[in-house]
Design an enzyme around this catalytic site. Structure first.
Site, mmCIF file in Angstrom:
data_model
loop_
_atom_site.group_PDB
_atom_site.id
_atom_site.type_symbol
_atom_site.label_atom_id
_atom_site.label_comp_id
_atom_site.label_asym_id
_atom_site.label_seq_id
_atom_site.Cartn_x
_atom_site.Cartn_y
_atom_site.Cartn_z
ATOM 1 N N ASP A 91 0.839 -1.203 0.000
ATOM 2 C CA ASP A 91 0.000 0.000 0.000
ATOM 3 C C ASP A 91 0.872 1.249 0.000
ATOM 4 O OD1 ASP A 91 -2.717 -0.533 -0.108
ATOM 5 O OD2 ASP A 91 -2.858 -0.972 2.038
ATOM 6 N N GLU A 123 -5.426 3.822 -3.399
ATOM 7 C CA GLU A 123 -6.869 3.954 -3.225
ATOM 8 C C GLU A 123 -7.431 5.058 -4.119
ATOM 9 O OE1 GLU A 123 -7.872 4.476 0.914
ATOM 10 O OE2 GLU A 123 -6.834 2.640 1.518
ATOM 11 N N GLU A 190 -13.762 -3.024 -1.414
ATOM 12 C CA GLU A 190 -13.971 -3.163 0.028
ATOM 13 C C GLU A 190 -15.386 -2.738 0.420
ATOM 14 O OE1 GLU A 190 -10.783 -1.689 2.444
ATOM 15 O OE2 GLU A 190 -11.924 -1.904 4.304
HETATM 16 O O1 KIV Z 1 -4.543 -2.078 4.323
HETATM 17 C C1 KIV Z 1 -5.191 -3.127 4.158
HETATM 18 O O2 KIV Z 1 -5.096 -4.096 4.921
HETATM 19 C C2 KIV Z 1 -6.105 -3.187 3.025
HETATM 20 C C3 KIV Z 1 -7.064 -4.331 2.973
HETATM 21 C C4 KIV Z 1 -8.184 -4.087 3.908
HETATM 22 C C5 KIV Z 1 -7.531 -4.621 1.612
HETATM 23 O O3 KIV Z 1 -6.087 -2.332 2.189
#
Ligand code: KIV
Length: 272
Positions: A91, A123, A190
């Site tokens: 991420d 995102e 999500e």
């Molecule tokens: O940060 C995370 O764990 C996520 C998941 C909820 C998909 O983005």
């Protein structure tokens, strides 16, 4: 004979696409450290997400907003050192890609260079299109994330189900098609209605991975600490808990404390 990383067939974006094409479901879990990543990789998970949920489960923050790029790189590099087979997605944290596409590319290049990860997740849809295109043009696979996007929690106000109304649902479908057209290799959906997720998985050709998005998508993702019962206060309807490690750990530690207090540990056999 020892197993070398190179002996194991690694998961790639091409294999993930082939899984969707032949109807094989894709498994994805989060991990943030070497030991847990090693266990879940050995257990056969297809994708490991170094999620910014590390902000919650590792650092104890209420939201994912505070985690920094440096902290994500630390978690990602720990995970990458453990992984032999899974595809590793990282991420990109809040505040390191929303400014403009140059900032996004700079952040992503740091993650890829310093952690050795295989891809990144960001995102949003149309709002971050330029950044996604710029990152993809640098040769980095990108996973999208639509529906409940926790980095925007203060805009939503709550963690409730998204896209229940037509207008938001249509924007989500349009965003998913846009992410596919840009060249993303997959999308996380999500906390949206199962029927909407089904529609996206049918109308979009890249793998759609759901969390709280029902059974009709191409794969599922959960936060590892939630599904193993390490975090106990978070119990959304979509969560299936596969173990009660929280209780196991607490009772093991209580036994250890008792043995130390009772002078039962260490024994002669455990001493030199
Ligand atoms: O940060 C995370 O764990 C996520 C998941 C909820 C998909 O983005």
């Amino acid at each position: 004979m020892s197993i070398h990383k190179s002996d194991i067939k690694k998961i790639t974006t091409h294999q993930l696409q082939a899984m969707k094409d032949r109807g094989e479901k894709i498994s994805m879990l989060t991990a943030y450290d070497f030991s847990m990543a090693s266990l879940i990789d050995d257990a056969g998970v297809d994708i490991i997400l170094v999620g910014d949920s590390a902000s919650n489960v590792m650092a104890g923050h209420e939201t994912t907003l505070p985690i920094t790029l440096d902290q994500m790189i630390y978690h990602a590099s720990s995970v990458v050192r453990a992984v032999k087979r899974a595809f590793v997605v990282v991420d990109i944290p809040f505040g390191s890609y929303q400014g403009n596409s140059s900032e996004a590319l700079r952040s992503v290049i740091r993650v890829m260079k310093e952690s050795g990860a295989h891809s990144v997740k960001m995102e949003g849809g149309a709002e971050i299109k330029e950044s996604i295109i710029r990152v993809l043009s640098a040769g980095v696979p990108v996973m999208g994330h639509l529906g409940l996007t926790p980095q925007s929690i203060y805009k939503f106000g709550t963690y409730s189900v998204r896209a229940k109304e037509d207008e938001e649902a249509e924007k989500l479908v349009a965003d998913a098609k846009l992410l596919e057209a840009c060249g993303c290799f997959g999308i996380v959906l999500e906390k949206i209605p199962a029927e909407l997720a089904k529609r996206v998985a049918e109308e979009v050709n890249i793998p759609i991975i759901g969390i709280g998005a029902g059974p009709h998508v191409d794969g599922q993702v959960l936060v590892m600490h939630d599904m193993l019962g390490i975090t106990t206060e978070f119990k959304p309807r979509f969560l299936r808990q596969y173990a009660d490690l929280g209780s196991t750990i607490k009772s093991a530690v209580a036994s250890y404390v008792k043995d130390v207090k009772d002078r039962d540990f260490p024994s002669d056999k455990e001493s030199y």
